[in-house]
Design a protein around this motif. Sequence first.
Motif, PDB file in Angstrom:
ATOM      1  N   GLY A   1      57.913  30.723  -0.605  1.00 45.03           N
ATOM      2  CA  GLY A   1      59.458  31.064  -0.890  1.00 45.03           C
ATOM      3  C   GLY A   1      60.086  30.024  -1.967  1.00 45.03           C
ATOM      4  N   LEU A   2      59.071  29.006  -2.231  1.00 46.39           N
ATOM      5  CA  LEU A   2      59.526  28.059  -3.402  1.00 46.39           C
ATOM      6  C   LEU A   2      59.342  28.176  -4.580  1.00 46.39           C
ATOM      7  N   ASN A   3      58.893  29.697  -4.821  1.00 44.02           N
ATOM      8  CA  ASN A   3      58.417  29.875  -6.161  1.00 44.02           C
ATOM      9  C   ASN A   3      59.618  30.514  -7.095  1.00 44.02           C
ATOM     10  N   ARG A   4      60.700  30.518  -6.729  1.00 46.64           N
ATOM     11  CA  ARG A   4      61.897  31.014  -7.500  1.00 46.64           C
ATOM     12  C   ARG A   4      63.025  30.028  -7.484  1.00 46.64           C
ATOM     13  N   ARG A   5      63.872  30.319  -8.597  1.00 41.99           N
ATOM     14  CA  ARG A   5      65.180  29.501  -8.473  1.00 41.99           C
ATOM     15  C   ARG A   5      66.151  29.823  -7.347  1.00 41.99           C
ATOM     16  N   ILE A   6      67.317  28.883  -7.198  1.00 45.44           N
ATOM     17  CA  ILE A   6      68.096  29.350  -6.212  1.00 45.44           C
ATOM     18  C   ILE A   6      69.260  30.264  -6.971  1.00 45.44           C
TER      19      ILE A   6
ATOM     20  N   ILE B   1      74.997  -0.451  -3.830  1.00 43.00           N
ATOM     21  CA  ILE B   1      75.059   1.048  -3.660  1.00 43.00           C
ATOM     22  C   ILE B   1      73.773   1.680  -3.379  1.00 43.00           C
ATOM     23  N   TYR B   2      73.930   2.655  -2.127  1.00 43.56           N
ATOM     24  CA  TYR B   2      72.667   3.257  -1.941  1.00 43.56           C
ATOM     25  C   TYR B   2      72.865   4.860  -2.194  1.00 43.56           C
ATOM     26  N   LEU B   3      71.809   5.433  -2.699  1.00 43.09           N
ATOM     27  CA  LEU B   3      71.733   6.818  -3.440  1.00 43.09           C
ATOM     28  C   LEU B   3      70.668   7.389  -2.766  1.00 43.09           C
ATOM     29  N   PRO B   4      70.908   7.611  -1.419  1.00 41.04           N
ATOM     30  CA  PRO B   4      69.564   8.438  -0.658  1.00 41.04           C
ATOM     31  C   PRO B   4      69.916   9.962  -0.779  1.00 41.04           C
ATOM     32  N   ASP B   5      68.699  10.442  -0.873  1.00 44.70           N
ATOM     33  CA  ASP B   5      68.611  11.886  -0.718  1.00 44.70           C
ATOM     34  C   ASP B   5      68.497  12.252   0.955  1.00 44.70           C
ATOM     35  N   LEU B   6      69.028  13.395   1.140  1.00 44.54           N
ATOM     36  CA  LEU B   6      68.837  14.003   2.681  1.00 44.54           C
ATOM     37  C   LEU B   6      68.383  15.251   2.280  1.00 44.54           C
ATOM     38  N   LYS B   7      67.024  15.527   2.678  1.00 45.78           N
ATOM     39  CA  LYS B   7      66.369  16.630   1.957  1.00 45.78           C
ATOM     40  C   LYS B   7      66.234  17.766   3.115  1.00 45.78           C
ATOM     41  N   HIS B   8      65.429  17.364   4.362  1.00 41.95           N
ATOM     42  CA  HIS B   8      65.105  18.672   5.136  1.00 41.95           C
ATOM     43  C   HIS B   8      65.595  17.900   6.672  1.00 41.95           C
ATOM     44  N   LEU B   9      65.997  19.067   7.421  1.00 39.58           N
ATOM     45  CA  LEU B   9      66.288  19.049   8.775  1.00 39.58           C
ATOM     46  C   LEU B   9      65.141  19.194   9.721  1.00 39.58           C
ATOM     47  N   THR B  10      64.238  20.344   9.511  1.00 38.86           N
ATOM     48  CA  THR B  10      63.359  20.687  10.583  1.00 38.86           C
ATOM     49  C   THR B  10      61.942  19.931  10.497  1.00 38.86           C
ATOM     50  N   PRO B  11      61.275  19.366  11.260  1.00 36.47           N
ATOM     51  CA  PRO B  11      59.888  18.767  11.141  1.00 36.47           C
ATOM     52  C   PRO B  11      59.115  19.831  10.112  1.00 36.47           C
ATOM     53  N   ARG B  12      59.110  21.125  10.562  1.00 30.93           N
ATOM     54  CA  ARG B  12      58.391  22.282   9.771  1.00 30.93           C
ATOM     55  C   ARG B  12      58.362  21.915   8.466  1.00 30.93           C
ATOM     56  N   MET B  13      59.697  21.959   7.898  1.00 31.31           N
ATOM     57  CA  MET B  13      59.846  22.164   6.243  1.00 31.31           C
ATOM     58  C   MET B  13      59.518  20.931   5.860  1.00 31.31           C
ATOM     59  N   ALA B  14      59.955  19.773   6.532  1.00 25.92           N
ATOM     60  CA  ALA B  14      59.495  18.432   6.085  1.00 25.92           C
ATOM     61  C   ALA B  14      57.927  18.212   6.025  1.00 25.92           C
TER      62      ALA B  14
ATOM     63  N   GLY C   1      66.290  29.646  -0.163  1.00 23.56           N
ATOM     64  CA  GLY C   1      65.882  30.428   1.419  1.00 23.56           C
ATOM     65  C   GLY C   1      66.170  29.366   2.281  1.00 23.56           C
ATOM     66  N   LEU C   2      66.473  28.147   1.910  1.00 23.99           N
ATOM     67  CA  LEU C   2      66.889  27.062   3.069  1.00 23.99           C
ATOM     68  C   LEU C   2      68.431  26.705   2.980  1.00 23.99           C
ATOM     69  N   THR C   3      69.486  27.602   2.654  1.00 24.70           N
ATOM     70  CA  THR C   3      70.677  27.176   2.726  1.00 24.70           C
ATOM     71  C   THR C   3      71.080  26.949   4.224  1.00 24.70           C
ATOM     72  N   GLY C   4      70.477  27.520   4.997  1.00 24.72           N
ATOM     73  CA  GLY C   4      70.893  27.119   6.757  1.00 24.72           C
ATOM     74  C   GLY C   4      70.606  25.694   6.972  1.00 24.72           C
ATOM     75  N   GLU C   5      69.660  25.139   6.187  1.00 19.67           N
ATOM     76  CA  GLU C   5      69.284  23.793   6.486  1.00 19.67           C
ATOM     77  C   GLU C   5      70.257  22.793   5.930  1.00 19.67           C
ATOM     78  N   SER C   6      70.612  23.519   4.489  1.00 22.62           N
ATOM     79  CA  SER C   6      71.511  22.524   3.754  1.00 22.62           C
ATOM     80  C   SER C   6      72.853  22.639   4.628  1.00 22.62           C
ATOM     81  N   VAL C   7      73.265  23.596   4.996  1.00 25.11           N
ATOM     82  CA  VAL C   7      74.704  23.698   5.737  1.00 25.11           C
ATOM     83  C   VAL C   7      74.362  22.742   7.129  1.00 25.11           C
ATOM     84  N   ALA C   8      73.511  22.628   7.705  1.00 26.06           N
ATOM     85  CA  ALA C   8      73.441  22.053   9.051  1.00 26.06           C
ATOM     86  C   ALA C   8      73.245  20.555   8.713  1.00 26.06           C
TER      87      ALA C   8
END
Length: 295
Positions: free
Chosen positions: A248-253, A149-162, A210-217
């Motif tokens: 932007g990462l200093n708060r909860r979602i 079983i593989y359990l990989p994260d899929l974290k970031h889409l854009t090179p900038r945020m990664a 602040g990154l739900t656009g990346e999540s949906v993509a």
Amino acid sequence: MTEACTLCPRRCGARRDETRGGGFCRLPDTMRIARIAPHLWEEPPISGQRGTGAVFFSGCTLRCVYCQNRAVSHTGEGRAFTPAELAESLRRLVEEKGVHTVSFITATPFTERILETLAIYRPPVPLVWNTSGYETVETLRRLEGIIDIYLPDLKHLTPRMAKLCCGAPDYFEAASAAIREMVRQTGLPQIGEDGIMRRGTLIRHLILPGLTGESVALLEWVKENLPGGIPVSVMSQYVPNPDSGVPGLNRRITKRETARVEEALLRLGLPGFTQEQSSASEDYVPGFNGDGDFV
Ligand code: SF4
């Protein structure tokens, strides 16, 4: 001393010996482990009632600024284990604790030592490779037919945020190729009558503020590029790190952000899991490297 290390996409070419590691992960060739114990907080098909036998390896090839397990991933805190010692721990997890699965967590820098361990003792339960997703196809091919079983994260889409969050602008390029390889090896998920996964790939995605656009993509990428039926676990338990240094990462979602991503999961018809926001607490971070943290 190992050959020049290229086990992960950083491909540092570091010469790692028994006590020293000169690459990005700073890990020596000898396995370092911070916790070996039953773990109940993975997705139900992995943990079941009695837990997965979780082996938390020290260090990480990504070291994300928002990591919940910073004590172990960023500092490399842990104890040295030989393959024979780890094999004995795996035997105790299965025979004494009755775990449903065994999970190797952020194990990539120790791939060869884990293969040696499994040649000594192969647990008679599904083996899980729990990973940031930042893997090379070559290393994954070493695991073909061994990891169930593989359990990989899929974290970031854009090179900038990664780059900002993980110092790895090539994250999506590497992770997307790795996940295709994982799915090629394991196929669609197979679940036993007891509800435990026997084989397959289960993708995880942590929603960030602040990154739900990346999540949906990213969910759309899964829909368009992988066979139907690959589950995605959408996680809402982000715990802010005030020292992350990333704006932007200093708060909860927010509940609205969670709802937007969960709606996308439903709209796209992806099977998967969602998580209560109440699990966004450091209480869910297990203990590391204490005397009670090893079976
Ligand atoms: S596993 Fe460590 S040393 Fe090897 S390539 Fe990756 S970061 Fe570099």
